[in-house]
Design a protein around this motif. Structure first.
Motif, PDB file in Angstrom:
ATOM      1  N   SER A  45     -37.330  31.589   6.740  1.00 38.55           N
ATOM      2  CA  SER A  45     -36.857  32.896   7.211  1.00 38.55           C
ATOM      3  C   SER A  45     -35.699  32.744   8.188  1.00 38.55           C
ATOM      4  CB  SER A  45     -38.011  33.653   7.867  1.00 38.55           C
ATOM      5  OG  SER A  45     -38.437  33.011   9.052  1.00 38.55           O
ATOM      6  N   PHE A  46     -35.701  31.672   8.977  1.00 43.00           N
ATOM      7  CA  PHE A  46     -34.562  31.421   9.861  1.00 43.00           C
ATOM      8  C   PHE A  46     -33.295  31.162   9.051  1.00 43.00           C
ATOM      9  CE2 PHE A  46     -37.758  30.332  13.178  1.00 43.00           C
ATOM     10  CZ  PHE A  46     -37.266  31.147  14.181  1.00 43.00           C
ATOM     11  N   VAL A  47     -33.449  30.520   7.897  1.00 39.75           N
ATOM     12  CA  VAL A  47     -32.274  30.242   7.057  1.00 39.75           C
ATOM     13  C   VAL A  47     -31.788  31.504   6.364  1.00 39.75           C
ATOM     14  CG1 VAL A  47     -31.450  28.892   5.102  1.00 39.75           C
ATOM     15  CG2 VAL A  47     -33.016  27.862   6.734  1.00 39.75           C
ATOM     16  N   ILE A 237     -28.457  21.929   5.940  1.00 36.91           N
ATOM     17  CA  ILE A 237     -28.545  22.154   4.493  1.00 36.91           C
ATOM     18  C   ILE A 237     -27.184  21.964   3.842  1.00 36.91           C
ATOM     19  CG2 ILE A 237     -28.883  23.950   2.750  1.00 36.91           C
ATOM     20  CD1 ILE A 237     -31.194  24.997   4.429  1.00 36.91           C
ATOM     21  N   ALA A 238     -26.147  22.546   4.443  1.00 36.42           N
ATOM     22  CA  ALA A 238     -24.799  22.407   3.876  1.00 36.42           C
ATOM     23  C   ALA A 238     -24.352  20.948   3.889  1.00 36.42           C
ATOM     24  CB  ALA A 238     -23.822  23.289   4.647  1.00 36.42           C
ATOM     25  N   PHE A 239     -24.556  20.286   5.024  1.00 35.28           N
ATOM     26  CA  PHE A 239     -24.093  18.906   5.144  1.00 35.28           C
ATOM     27  C   PHE A 239     -24.868  17.974   4.223  1.00 35.28           C
ATOM     28  CE2 PHE A 239     -23.685  14.757   7.167  1.00 35.28           C
ATOM     29  CZ  PHE A 239     -22.330  14.711   7.432  1.00 35.28           C
ATOM     30  N   ASN A 240     -26.193  18.141   4.184  1.00 31.52           N
ATOM     31  CA  ASN A 240     -27.005  17.272   3.319  1.00 31.52           C
ATOM     32  C   ASN A 240     -26.756  17.547   1.847  1.00 31.52           C
ATOM     33  OD1 ASN A 240     -28.036  16.271   5.670  1.00 31.52           O
ATOM     34  ND2 ASN A 240     -30.013  17.303   5.507  1.00 31.52           N
ATOM     35  N   ALA A 241     -26.432  18.802   1.502  1.00 30.22           N
ATOM     36  CA  ALA A 241     -26.087  19.109   0.108  1.00 30.22           C
ATOM     37  C   ALA A 241     -24.809  18.389  -0.301  1.00 30.22           C
ATOM     38  CB  ALA A 241     -25.934  20.615  -0.064  1.00 30.22           C
ATOM     39  N   ILE A 242     -23.825  18.376   0.591  1.00 25.31           N
ATOM     40  CA  ILE A 242     -22.586  17.641   0.287  1.00 25.31           C
ATOM     41  C   ILE A 242     -22.875  16.146   0.190  1.00 25.31           C
ATOM     42  CG2 ILE A 242     -20.295  17.068   1.167  1.00 25.31           C
ATOM     43  CD1 ILE A 242     -20.230  19.835   2.465  1.00 25.31           C
ATOM     44  N   PHE A 243     -23.717  15.647   1.086  1.00 21.14           N
ATOM     45  CA  PHE A 243     -24.091  14.228   1.041  1.00 21.14           C
ATOM     46  C   PHE A 243     -24.760  13.890  -0.284  1.00 21.14           C
ATOM     47  CE2 PHE A 243     -27.128  10.799   1.749  1.00 21.14           C
ATOM     48  CZ  PHE A 243     -26.358   9.850   2.392  1.00 21.14           C
ATOM     49  N   GLY A 244     -25.732  14.709  -0.714  1.00 21.17           N
ATOM     50  CA  GLY A 244     -26.398  14.456  -1.989  1.00 21.17           C
ATOM     51  C   GLY A 244     -25.466  14.580  -3.177  1.00 21.17           C
ATOM     52  N   LEU A 245     -24.511  15.531  -3.114  1.00 18.20           N
ATOM     53  CA  LEU A 245     -23.545  15.685  -4.203  1.00 18.20           C
ATOM     54  C   LEU A 245     -22.673  14.448  -4.339  1.00 18.20           C
ATOM     55  CD1 LEU A 245     -22.213  17.502  -6.347  1.00 18.20           C
ATOM     56  CD2 LEU A 245     -20.733  18.400  -4.535  1.00 18.20           C
ATOM     57  N   GLU A 317     -20.799  13.822  10.949  1.00 18.07           N
ATOM     58  CA  GLU A 317     -21.865  14.675  11.454  1.00 18.07           C
ATOM     59  C   GLU A 317     -21.663  15.062  12.922  1.00 18.07           C
ATOM     60  OE1 GLU A 317     -25.839  13.010  11.309  1.00 18.07           O
ATOM     61  OE2 GLU A 317     -26.529  14.823  10.299  1.00 18.07           O
ATOM     62  N   PRO A 318     -21.315  14.125  13.837  1.00 18.85           N
ATOM     63  CA  PRO A 318     -21.061  14.560  15.220  1.00 18.85           C
ATOM     64  C   PRO A 318     -19.882  15.517  15.342  1.00 18.85           C
ATOM     65  CG  PRO A 318     -21.459  12.197  15.139  1.00 18.85           C
ATOM     66  CD  PRO A 318     -21.303  12.662  13.717  1.00 18.85           C
ATOM     67  N   LEU A 319     -18.880  15.377  14.457  1.00 27.36           N
ATOM     68  CA  LEU A 319     -17.734  16.281  14.524  1.00 27.36           C
ATOM     69  C   LEU A 319     -18.085  17.670  14.003  1.00 27.36           C
ATOM     70  CD1 LEU A 319     -14.833  13.941  13.316  1.00 27.36           C
ATOM     71  CD2 LEU A 319     -15.344  14.678  15.645  1.00 27.36           C
ATOM     72  N   VAL A 320     -18.980  17.744  13.011  1.00 29.50           N
ATOM     73  CA  VAL A 320     -19.297  19.039  12.414  1.00 29.50           C
ATOM     74  C   VAL A 320     -20.169  19.870  13.339  1.00 29.50           C
ATOM     75  CG1 VAL A 320     -20.511  20.157  10.497  1.00 29.50           C
ATOM     76  CG2 VAL A 320     -19.021  18.209  10.060  1.00 29.50           C
ATOM     77  N   TYR A 321     -21.300  19.321  13.782  1.00 32.04           N
ATOM     78  CA  TYR A 321     -22.162  20.105  14.655  1.00 32.04           C
ATOM     79  C   TYR A 321     -22.767  19.307  15.791  1.00 32.04           C
ATOM     80  CZ  TYR A 321     -25.857  18.196  11.614  1.00 32.04           C
ATOM     81  OH  TYR A 321     -26.667  17.366  10.882  1.00 32.04           O
ATOM     82  N   GLY A 322     -22.273  18.081  16.002  1.00 31.46           N
ATOM     83  CA  GLY A 322     -22.724  17.315  17.150  1.00 31.46           C
ATOM     84  C   GLY A 322     -24.211  17.030  17.096  1.00 31.46           C
ATOM     85  N   HIS A 323     -24.710  16.526  18.205  1.00 33.67           N
ATOM     86  CA  HIS A 323     -26.153  16.271  18.326  1.00 33.67           C
ATOM     87  C   HIS A 323     -26.792  17.517  18.911  1.00 33.67           C
ATOM     88  CE1 HIS A 323     -25.441  12.059  17.357  1.00 33.67           C
ATOM     89  NE2 HIS A 323     -24.473  12.057  18.249  1.00 33.67           N
ATOM     90  N   SER A 324     -26.869  18.560  18.090  1.00 33.27           N
ATOM     91  CA  SER A 324     -27.247  19.881  18.586  1.00 33.27           C
ATOM     92  C   SER A 324     -28.734  20.175  18.436  1.00 33.27           C
ATOM     93  CB  SER A 324     -26.464  20.952  17.825  1.00 33.27           C
ATOM     94  OG  SER A 324     -26.730  20.873  16.442  1.00 33.27           O
ATOM     95  N   THR A 325     -29.537  19.208  18.048  1.00 29.75           N
ATOM     96  CA  THR A 325     -30.952  19.479  17.901  1.00 29.75           C
ATOM     97  C   THR A 325     -31.638  19.681  19.247  1.00 29.75           C
ATOM     98  OG1 THR A 325     -31.478  17.115  17.909  1.00 29.75           O
ATOM     99  CG2 THR A 325     -31.069  18.158  15.763  1.00 29.75           C
TER     100      THR A 325
END
Length: 640
Positions: A45-47, A237-245, A317-325
Motif C-alpha cells: 500500500s505504501f508503494v 523497485i525501480a533500481f532493482n528492476a533496472i539491475f535485473g534487466l 545507488e548512493p548517487l540515486v538515493y543515498g543511504h536513505s534507509t
C-alpha cells in the motif's frame, strides 16, 4: 529509601518491557500465517498509494482509482510470476542435457589436481568399506526365506501396484500445493484494497490509539514513515528492476539459458541487503559451467555479476538515493537474521522496510526510543560525548580521527571550543558527582596531551571567496579575523617570548587539560604560551614557579571554583607575578553569570576563543596594565 524505590520501579518497568517484547515476538511467530499477508499488504500500500493519489488528483473517484491501481499492480506481479514459472519449467526440461558436460568438467578438475588428494583417498576408503559391508551381509546367517527355499529354486518376483486414482484425488493433488499461496495472495489483495480505500480513517484511528493528546508528534511519525517507506520502496523497485534487466540481457548475450528467469531472481534477491546479489548469482554460475564447453561462459557470468554489483552498490545507488534507509549496517544484518528466523524467506525480503518502521516509531515514541538508538544510523553519541568517552578510555588515536573529520570543514579553534571544551565540561560534571577517580583523570589528561601534540602541526583551511580553499602555513588560521597575519606581526616582541603567557590550572587535572589547550592556541596566534601542572598553585610549587618574564597569567578553571578559591588564587599569583596581568578563564558550564572582575583580575568565560581574543586586545594596547580591560566587550561578555 526513595532511591531504592526508584531503582525497584525501574527494574519492574524493564521486566514488564521484556515480557511485552517476548509476547509480541511469540505472537508474530505463532500468527505468521496472518501477519505475513498483512505486512505485505501494508508495504504494498505504501508503494501503490502515490499512484492512487495521482489518479484522484486527475478527478478520478477514489474507489475507481484504488481498483485501477491494484489491478495494474497485481497484473504486473502475476505476469512476472508467470514468466518465472514458464522459464523454470523450460529449464527443468533441459537440465538432463547439461549433466554430461558438468560431469566432464568435474573430471577435468579432478585430473588437474592429480587424483591423489586427501579427498580422493577418503573416497576410496569409503568405497572399500562399503564393499566389505556388502560382502559381510551376503555371507551372513541365512534368513527364514532362504531356509524354506529349495536349492536351485528362484525367488518369485512380487510387484505392488497402487489402484488408479480417481478424478477427485487427482484434483486434490493438484490444488493442495497451490492452496496456501492462493490464500495468501487473496488476503494480500483484499487488505491492499481496504487499506487504500480507508487510509484516512486508519490514520485517524492510529492517531487516537497512539494518543490524541499529542497529535503533532503522532502526525509527524506517520508522515515520516509514509514518505520514507514510499521513497525507499519506489526507488528500490525501480533500481532493482533496472539491475535485473541488465543482468537478464547480459546473460542472454553470454548464452546462459533461461536468462529472463535469472534476471527476475536477481531483481527480487537484491532486496536482501549485502548478500542478495551473491545468492542470485549461484545458479547462473552453475548453469554457465554446465552449458559451456569451456570456461569462458563461467568467467563472463562471474564478471557480469561482480562488476554490475560493485557499480550499482558503490557508485550508482548512493548517487540515486543515498543511504536513505536510516538503518546502521549492523542493524540491517541483525534485522535480516531476525525476520528470516521469524517468517522465513518472506521475512528476509521484508526485513529492511519492517525495521525502518520500527526505527521511525522509536524516533517519535519515548518509551521505544531504544529502537532508534540500537537500529538507526544516527550517531549514538554526540561529538562531545564521543570525545569524552575516548578520553575516559585513554584512546587518543580515535579522538584524533574524530578531530580530523571535524577539521575538514572547521578550524582547530572551533574544534577545541565545540568538542574538546564540551567534553571537558562533561568530565567536570562527572567529577562533581564523584564518578571520576585519579586513574580516570590521568587518562583524560594524557589523552588531551597526546591529542594536542598530534594536532599541533595542523593547518586550518581558510576560505577566501566561498569556493577556493587554501592552506594557511603561518601560525594557524585566524578564522574570525581577515587580517590574521597582520595581527601576529603587530604583536610586541615581548609577547612573543617563550613564557610571555603562562596558563596555570586552577585546581585539578581537568583544569590542566584546559591550560594545555589554551597554551597551544596562544602559540598558534603568535604568542609565547606555556602550561603549568595541576599543582602549580600549591605552596611547594608556587615558590619555584618562574613568573618573572610573564606578561600575562591566565588561571584556568573547567570545574566550578568558589569565590573564595578564586580570590585566594588571584592574590597568590598577583603577589608572585608582580606586574603581570592576571585573568581568570572560567570555562565551565556555570561560568556565565560570574562577576566581571575578581580582585585585580579580569574574568573571561564561555570559550577558549573568547580568552584568546581578550588577551589579543590586551596585547594590542600600548600600556596593557593601564588600559581598562574590564570594559572590553570580550571580557566578561555573556552569551546572547
Amino acid at each position: 529509601m526513595p532511591a531504592q524505590i526508584k531503582l525497584t520501579q525501574e527494574r519492574g518497568a524493564t521486566l514488564i518491557n521484556l515480557a511485552v517484547a517476548t509476547l509480541a515476538i511469540g505472537a508474530l511467530y505463532v500468527g505468521r500465517e496472518i501477519f505475513v499477508p498483512v505486512a505485505l499488504a501494508v508495504l504494498l500500500s505504501f508503494v501503490l498509494a502515490p499512484f492512487a493519489t495521482k489518479l484522484q488528483q486527475w478527478k478520478l473517484p477514489r474507489t475507481l482509482s484504488v481498483f485501477v491501481v491494484v489491478f495494474l499492480g497485481f497484473s504486473v506481479i502475476f505476469s512476472l510470476g508467470g514468466l518465472m514459472v514458464s522459464q523454470a519449467t523450460r529449464l527443468a526440461d533441459d537440465l538432463p542435457s547439461y549433466q554430461q558436460t558438468l560431469k566432464d568438467k568435474i573430471e577435468s578438475i579432478r585430473g588437474l589436481t592429480g587424483g591423489s588428494g586427501t579427498l580422493e583417498r577418503a573416497s576410496n576408503v569409503l568405497k572399500e568399506l562399503k564393499t566389505e559391508l556388502q560382502n559381510s551381509e551376503a555371507g551372513g546367517p541365512p534368513s527364514a526365506g532362504n531356509l524354506l527355499r529349495q536349492p536351485g529354486e528362484k525367488p518369485i518376483p512380487v510387484e505392488v501396484k497402487q489402484p488408479d486414482p480417481g478424478a477427485l484425488t487427482t484434483l486434490v493433488a493438484i490444488i493442495a500445493p497451490l492452496l496456501s499461496p492462493l490464500t495468501t495472495t487473496g488476503i494480500v489483495v483484499i487488505f491492499v484494497v481496504f487499506i487504500l480505500l480507508q487510509r484516512q480513517d486508519l490514520r485517524n484511528r492510529f492517531v487516537r490509539l497512539a494518543g490524541s493528546q499529542d497529535i503533532q508528534r503522532t502526525t509527524a511519525a506517520l508522515d515520516e514513515a509514509g514518505k520514507r517507506l514510499s521513497k525507499l520502496f519506489l526507488t528500490q523497485i525501480a533500481f532493482n528492476a533496472i539491475f535485473g534487466l541488465v543482468i537478464g540481457v547480459g546473460l542472454e548475450l553470454i548464452g546462459v539459458p533461461s536468462a529472463p528467469l535469472w534476471g527476475l531472481i536477481a531483481m527480487i534477491m537484491r532486496f536482501v541487503p549485502y548478500i542478495g546479489a551473491l545468492i542470485s548469482a549461484v545458479f547462473p554460475l552453475i548453469l554457465a559451467a554446465a552449458v559451456g564447453t569451456g570456461w569462458e561462459m563461467l568467467a563472463l557470468t562471474a564478471a557480469l555479476f561482480a562488476g554490475l554489483e560493485l557499480l550499482a552498490g558503490q557508485v550508482i545507488e548512493p548517487l540515486v538515493y543515498g543511504h536513505s534507509t536510516g538503518l546502521s549496517p549492523v542493524a540491517i544484518i541483525v534485522s535480516a537474521s531476525f525476520w528470516t528466523w521469524l517468517w522465513g524467506p518472506v521475512g528476509l525480503v521484508l526485513a529492511t522496510p519492517l525495521t525502518v518502521c520500527l526505527v521511525v516509531i522509536g524516533r517519535h515514541v519515548d518509551r521505544l526510543q531504544f529502537l532508534d538508538i540500537m537500529l538507526g544510523d544516527q550517531p549514538p553519541l554526540t561529538p562531545p560525548q564521543l570525545a569524552y568517552q575516548r578520553m575516559l578510555a585513554g584512546d587518543p588515536i580515535e579522538a584524533a580521527e574524530q578531530a580530523r573529520a571535524f577539521l575538514k570543514d572547521a578550524s582547530l579553534e572551533d574544534y577545541y571550543d565545540e568538542i574538546m571544551l564540551k567534553g571537558l565540561r562533561l568530565a567536570a560534571a562527572d567529577r562533581r558527582l564523584g564518578h571520576l577517580d585519579e586513574d580516570r583523570l590521568d587518562r583524560i589528561l594524557g589523552t588531551v596531551t597526546d591529542l594536542t601534540g598530534d594536532l599541533e602541526a595542523h593547518d586550518d583551511i581558510v576560505r577566501t571567496d566561498g569556493s577556493e580553499e587554501e592552506k594557511d602555513t603561518g601560525f594557524g588560521a585566524l578564522v574570525s579575523s581577515e587580517n590574521a597575519e597582520e595581527d601576529v606581526r603587530s604583536l610586541p616582541e615581548e609577547w612573543k617570548s617563550p613564557k610571555a603567557i603562562i596558563c596555570i590550572p586552577g585546581s585539578s587535572k581537568l583544569d590542566e587539560a584546559a591550560a594545555i589547550v589554551l597554551a597551544q592556541m596562544f602559540q598558534r596566534r603568535g604568542f609565547g604560551g606555556v602550561a603549568e601542572k595541576a599543582d602549580a598553585l600549591s605552596m611547594s610549587k608556587l615558590f619555584s614557579l618562574d613568573l618573572s618574564k610573564a606578561k600575562l597569567i591566565c588561571i584556568c578553571y573547567v570545574e566550578s571554583p568558589s569565590d573564595a578559591m578564586m580570590h585566594y588564587a588571584v592574590r597568590r599569583i598577583s603577589k608572585k607575578g608582580g606586574s603581570s596581568t592576571v585573568i581568570l578563564a572560567l570555562l565551565g558550564d556555570d561560568g556565565v553569570g560570574q562577576a566581571d572582575r575578581v580582585d585585580d583580575a579580569s574574568v573571561v568565560f564561555e570559550s577558549f576563543k573568547l580568552v584568546i581574543e581578550a588577551v589579543a586586545n590586551i596585547a594590542r594596547s600600548d600600556s596593557p596594565k593601564q588600559s581598562k580591560v574590564s570594559g572590553s566587550p570580550l571580557l566578561g561578555s555573556k552569551a546572547s
